[in-house]
Design an enzyme around this catalytic site. Structure first.
Site, PDB file in Angstrom:
ATOM      1  N   HIS A   1       0.240  -1.111  -0.291  1.00 18.64           N
ATOM      2  CA  HIS A   1       0.481   0.389   0.245  1.00 18.64           C
ATOM      3  C   HIS A   1       0.682   1.118   0.083  1.00 18.64           C
ATOM      4  O   HIS A   1       1.054   1.559   0.936  1.00 18.64           O
ATOM      5  CB  HIS A   1      -0.925   0.317   0.834  1.00 18.64           C
ATOM      6  CG  HIS A   1      -1.781   0.815   1.164  1.00 18.64           C
ATOM      7  ND1 HIS A   1      -3.205   0.911   2.210  1.00 18.64           N
ATOM      8  CD2 HIS A   1      -1.895   2.553   0.666  1.00 18.64           C
ATOM      9  CE1 HIS A   1      -3.961   1.759   1.892  1.00 18.64           C
ATOM     10  NE2 HIS A   1      -3.265   2.720   0.683  1.00 18.64           N
TER      11      HIS A   1
ATOM     12  N   ASP B   1       1.059   2.282   3.623  1.00 16.27           N
ATOM     13  CA  ASP B   1       0.231   3.598   3.117  1.00 16.27           C
ATOM     14  C   ASP B   1       0.683   4.996   3.279  1.00 16.27           C
ATOM     15  O   ASP B   1       0.132   5.437   3.748  1.00 16.27           O
ATOM     16  CB  ASP B   1      -1.525   3.689   4.311  1.00 16.27           C
ATOM     17  CG  ASP B   1      -2.474   4.247   3.717  1.00 16.27           C
ATOM     18  OD1 ASP B   1      -2.454   5.129   2.650  1.00 16.27           O
ATOM     19  OD2 ASP B   1      -3.462   4.758   4.643  1.00 16.27           O
TER      20      ASP B   1
ATOM     21  N   HIS C   1     -10.888   1.130   0.576  1.00 11.69           N
ATOM     22  CA  HIS C   1     -10.919   2.004   1.308  1.00 11.69           C
ATOM     23  C   HIS C   1     -12.498   2.044   2.174  1.00 11.69           C
ATOM     24  O   HIS C   1     -13.336   2.574   1.470  1.00 11.69           O
ATOM     25  CB  HIS C   1     -10.488   3.438   0.464  1.00 11.69           C
ATOM     26  CG  HIS C   1     -10.394   4.600   1.983  1.00 11.69           C
ATOM     27  ND1 HIS C   1      -9.090   5.252   2.060  1.00 11.69           N
ATOM     28  CD2 HIS C   1     -11.444   4.466   2.496  1.00 11.69           C
ATOM     29  CE1 HIS C   1      -9.534   6.069   3.404  1.00 11.69           C
ATOM     30  NE2 HIS C   1     -10.449   6.170   3.523  1.00 11.69           N
TER      31      HIS C   1
ATOM     32  N   HIS D   1       1.400   5.440  -2.274  1.00 11.33           N
ATOM     33  CA  HIS D   1       1.193   5.967  -3.129  1.00 11.33           C
ATOM     34  C   HIS D   1       1.983   7.107  -3.444  1.00 11.33           C
ATOM     35  O   HIS D   1       2.665   7.568  -2.416  1.00 11.33           O
ATOM     36  CB  HIS D   1       0.214   7.101  -2.474  1.00 11.33           C
ATOM     37  CG  HIS D   1      -1.300   6.801  -2.473  1.00 11.33           C
ATOM     38  ND1 HIS D   1      -2.586   6.337  -2.365  1.00 11.33           N
ATOM     39  CD2 HIS D   1      -1.225   5.988  -0.751  1.00 11.33           C
ATOM     40  CE1 HIS D   1      -2.762   5.930  -1.502  1.00 11.33           C
ATOM     41  NE2 HIS D   1      -2.787   5.348  -0.242  1.00 11.33           N
ATOM     42  N   PHE D   2       2.834   6.646  -3.997  1.00 12.11           N
ATOM     43  CA  PHE D   2       4.389   6.789  -4.847  1.00 12.11           C
ATOM     44  C   PHE D   2       4.008   8.390  -5.895  1.00 12.11           C
ATOM     45  O   PHE D   2       4.508   9.091  -6.720  1.00 12.11           O
ATOM     46  CB  PHE D   2       5.337   6.355  -5.883  1.00 12.11           C
ATOM     47  CG  PHE D   2       5.995   5.386  -4.860  1.00 12.11           C
ATOM     48  CD1 PHE D   2       6.055   5.694  -3.181  1.00 12.11           C
ATOM     49  CD2 PHE D   2       6.621   3.879  -5.167  1.00 12.11           C
ATOM     50  CE1 PHE D   2       6.587   4.584  -2.684  1.00 12.11           C
ATOM     51  CE2 PHE D   2       7.471   3.346  -4.333  1.00 12.11           C
ATOM     52  CZ  PHE D   2       7.547   3.750  -2.755  1.00 12.11           C
ATOM     53  N   ARG D   3       2.439   8.644  -6.543  1.00 14.23           N
ATOM     54  CA  ARG D   3       2.530  10.063  -6.564  1.00 14.23           C
ATOM     55  C   ARG D   3       2.382  10.515  -8.215  1.00 14.23           C
ATOM     56  O   ARG D   3       2.390  11.328  -8.533  1.00 14.23           O
ATOM     57  CB  ARG D   3       2.821  11.138  -5.903  1.00 14.23           C
ATOM     58  CG  ARG D   3       2.569  11.195  -4.313  1.00 14.23           C
ATOM     59  CD  ARG D   3       1.645  11.546  -3.852  1.00 14.23           C
ATOM     60  NE  ARG D   3       0.919  11.753  -2.411  1.00 14.23           N
ATOM     61  CZ  ARG D   3      -0.326  11.273  -1.979  1.00 14.23           C
ATOM     62  NH1 ARG D   3      -1.035  10.444  -3.017  1.00 14.23           N
ATOM     63  NH2 ARG D   3      -0.405  11.617  -0.845  1.00 14.23           N
TER      64      ARG D   3
ATOM     65  N   HIS E   1       2.764  14.135   1.341  1.00 12.94           N
ATOM     66  CA  HIS E   1       2.613  15.619   1.126  1.00 12.94           C
ATOM     67  C   HIS E   1       3.287  16.841   1.539  1.00 12.94           C
ATOM     68  O   HIS E   1       3.764  16.175   2.217  1.00 12.94           O
ATOM     69  CB  HIS E   1       1.139  16.193   1.973  1.00 12.94           C
ATOM     70  CG  HIS E   1       0.005  15.052   1.367  1.00 12.94           C
ATOM     71  ND1 HIS E   1      -0.374  15.549   0.285  1.00 12.94           N
ATOM     72  CD2 HIS E   1      -0.296  13.904   2.263  1.00 12.94           C
ATOM     73  CE1 HIS E   1      -1.730  14.289   0.112  1.00 12.94           C
ATOM     74  NE2 HIS E   1      -1.490  13.796   1.519  1.00 12.94           N
TER      75      HIS E   1
ATOM     76  N   ASN F   1      -4.822   6.737  -7.293  1.00 15.95           N
ATOM     77  CA  ASN F   1      -5.502   7.662  -6.870  1.00 15.95           C
ATOM     78  C   ASN F   1      -4.567   9.240  -7.313  1.00 15.95           C
ATOM     79  O   ASN F   1      -3.911   9.739  -6.743  1.00 15.95           O
ATOM     80  CB  ASN F   1      -5.834   7.963  -5.632  1.00 15.95           C
ATOM     81  CG  ASN F   1      -5.033   8.277  -4.305  1.00 15.95           C
ATOM     82  OD1 ASN F   1      -3.708   7.437  -4.594  1.00 15.95           O
ATOM     83  ND2 ASN F   1      -5.084   8.490  -3.341  1.00 15.95           N
TER      84      ASN F   1
ATOM     85  N   HIS G   1      -6.307  -0.305   5.844  1.00 13.95           N
ATOM     86  CA  HIS G   1      -6.560   0.127   7.216  1.00 13.95           C
ATOM     87  C   HIS G   1      -7.220  -0.250   7.804  1.00 13.95           C
ATOM     88  O   HIS G   1      -7.976   0.887   8.411  1.00 13.95           O
ATOM     89  CB  HIS G   1      -5.548   1.956   6.494  1.00 13.95           C
ATOM     90  CG  HIS G   1      -6.443   2.250   5.592  1.00 13.95           C
ATOM     91  ND1 HIS G   1      -8.093   2.213   5.042  1.00 13.95           N
ATOM     92  CD2 HIS G   1      -6.208   3.296   4.021  1.00 13.95           C
ATOM     93  CE1 HIS G   1      -8.256   2.683   3.606  1.00 13.95           C
ATOM     94  NE2 HIS G   1      -6.878   3.369   3.035  1.00 13.95           N
TER      95      HIS G   1
HETATM   96  O1  DOR Z   1      -4.575   9.940   4.427  1.00 12.05           O
HETATM   97  C1  DOR Z   1      -5.158   9.322   3.183  1.00 12.05           C
HETATM   98  N1  DOR Z   1      -4.321   9.839   2.292  1.00 12.05           N
HETATM   99  N2  DOR Z   1      -5.431   8.465   3.114  1.00 12.05           N
HETATM  100  C2  DOR Z   1      -6.468   7.638   2.017  1.00 12.05           C
HETATM  101  O2  DOR Z   1      -7.202   7.340   1.174  1.00 12.05           O
HETATM  102  C3  DOR Z   1      -5.153   8.500   0.097  1.00 12.05           C
HETATM  103  C4  DOR Z   1      -3.842   9.198   0.919  1.00 12.05           C
HETATM  104  C5  DOR Z   1      -3.240  10.124  -0.062  1.00 12.05           C
HETATM  105  O3  DOR Z   1      -3.023   9.196  -1.269  1.00 12.05           O
HETATM  106  O4  DOR Z   1      -2.815  11.042   0.065  1.00 12.05           O
HETATM  107 ZN    ZN Z   2      -3.856   4.643   1.045  1.00  9.64          ZN
END
Ligand code: DOR
Ligand code: ZN
Length: 411
Positions: A42, A294, A167, A44-46, A298, A76, A221
């Site tokens: 899990h 996860d 999710h 998120h490498f953006r 940011h 996402n 999660h």
């Molecule tokens: O806190 C979160 N950040 N929950 C998510 O479901 C997405 C993730 C994100 O991509 O920033």
């Molecule tokens: Zn996530």
């Protein structure tokens, strides 16, 4: 050739391991222990769309620094990874970035469920880890809030034999509570807006659907005692329901808003100490199958905005193993359990081609989590300042030795 001599293994035997290198080096590894490298199911490498937060070079360096050699990336993005075209385009950028970084990180991608593009699942089935569903809105625009669409996802998942990773927060409950409490300025209200009832209700619905469609569902999660209870019951009935929790839900609670504010704001939010305890119990009895970081970076500028504007999500791929090893040194988790959570079980849920990557750890090494040491582009951690015992020293990816301290492969 680099040779590690006298290395401890999980079976308590000593091993000697050699890897190809330009140097001839023998490392006395008698104080070190070898574990299977982690699969982080899990992250998120953006890429694409938010490479100011992370990219696959910094993400891969962060992964190797944390003993991780396989990742499963979330859809996402901007644009979201919700069509065959977007999936191919995303893959192309990732492969370029990993090639430039000369890091052959192993990865798979989730396909994002979007009501307008569900039919595309038929075209992508071979190339995806599974279908990711956001039942509640979070970072990005992916959302399946209507029951009829969720039913369709389950039907398609069954037809194309893909796992549904979810999710699980109920959008209706989230939006009602946001309306009622939305003006709050205190980050601690995040846990009240995204109340536990939203998560519990979503998990109830998922278990009902998994039963109805005889589907494989992976609930991501989980954060509350009640979710763990529902999943335990489903497993006892023999259902194919799998559960993940995160390091932040295990090692932080809503008491941490006071010191860290929006830097511990994520979805689903932090819960109570009693939930942390229930999650450890659920790990213990096998209700929770795996721990995914996860990893959702940011920037500080984004997180420094007031509550309401600051985005949800925290980085975590570099600290998951030290946090678990530290828990092990405190007697809360066995090494076998850590290996099951971070490799064996997740390998069964999301299979990767066979490999023998490993991580060499020092269980005696005591070090504080320091922002300056991190490889993630965002440069901060919600665990910053924690003193942890047990750290990765070398990560072996495809027979190449990565030295964590220097942040690079040995030549
Ligand atoms: O806190 C979160 N950040 N929950 C998510 O479901 C997405 C993730 C994100 O991509 O920033
Ligand atoms: Zn996530």
């Amino acid at each position: 050739m680099i040779t590690f001599r006298n290395l401890k293994t999980l079976s308590r035997k000593r091993a000697t391991l050699s890897f190809p290198s330009q140097d001839a080096r023998i490392i006395d590894a008698s104080d070190f222990l070898m574990l299977p490298a982690l699969i982080d199911g899990h992250v998120h490498f953006r890429i694409p769309g938010a490479d100011h937060k992370e990219d696959w070079k910094t993400g891969a360096l962060a992964a190797l620094s944390g003993g991780v050699t396989c990742v499963v990336d979330m859809p996402n993005n901007h644009p979201p990874c919700h069509t065959l075209h977007h999936l191919h385009a995303k893959k192309k950028i990732i492969d370029q970035q990993l090639k430039q970084a000369a890091i052959p990180l192993r990865y798979q991608l989730y396909f994002g469920a979007d009501p307008r593009h569900l039919k595309e699942i038929a075209q992508v089935e071979e190339c995806i880890a599974g279908i990711k569903v956001f039942m509640g809105a979070s970072t990005g625009e992916l959302l399946i809030s209507k029951d009829a669409d969720l039913e369709k996802v389950f039907q398609l998942a069954r037809i194309h034999d893909r796992i549904v990773a979810v999710h699980a927060e109920d959008e209706q409950i989230l939006s009602e509570r946001k309306k009622a409490l939305g003006d709050c300025k205190d980050p601690a209200h995040h846990s009240l807006i995204r109340d536990r009832s939203a998560a519990i209700s979503a998990v109830e619905k998922l278990i009902y659907l998994a039963h109805k469609h005889d589907a494989k569902v992976f609930i991501l999660h989980i954060s509350t005692k009640e979710e763990a209870h529902l999943i335990r019951q489903a497993k006892q009935k023999g259902m194919r329901v799998y559960a993940e929790t995160t390091p932040h839900h295990l090692f932080l609670s809503d008491a941490d808003y006071a010191a860290h504010g929006t830097y511990v704001q994520m979805n689903p939010p932090l819960r109570k100490v009693r939930d942390q305890e229930a999650l450890f119990e659920a790990i213990d009895d096998g209700t929770i199958d795996t721990i995914g970081s996860d990893h959702a970076p940011h920037t500080r500028e984004e997180k420094d905005q007031p509550f309401g504007k600051a985005p949800s999500g925290v980085p975590g791929i570099e600290t998951v193993l030290p946090l678990l090893l530290n828990a092990c040194t405190q007697g809360k988790l066995s090494l076998e359990k850590i290996t099951r959570l971070t490799r064996r079980n997740i390998e069964n849920i999301i299979p990767f081609p066979l490999h023998d990557d490993c991580v060499i750890v020092d269980l005696e090494k005591i070090q504080t989590v320091q922002n300056e040491r991190l490889k993630t582009k965002c440069g901060w951690s919600p665990f910053s300042g924690m003193l942890l015992k047990g750290w990765p020293i070398y990560t072996i990816l495809n027979k190449q030795v990565f030295e964590v301290e220097r942040g690079q492969f040995l030549p």
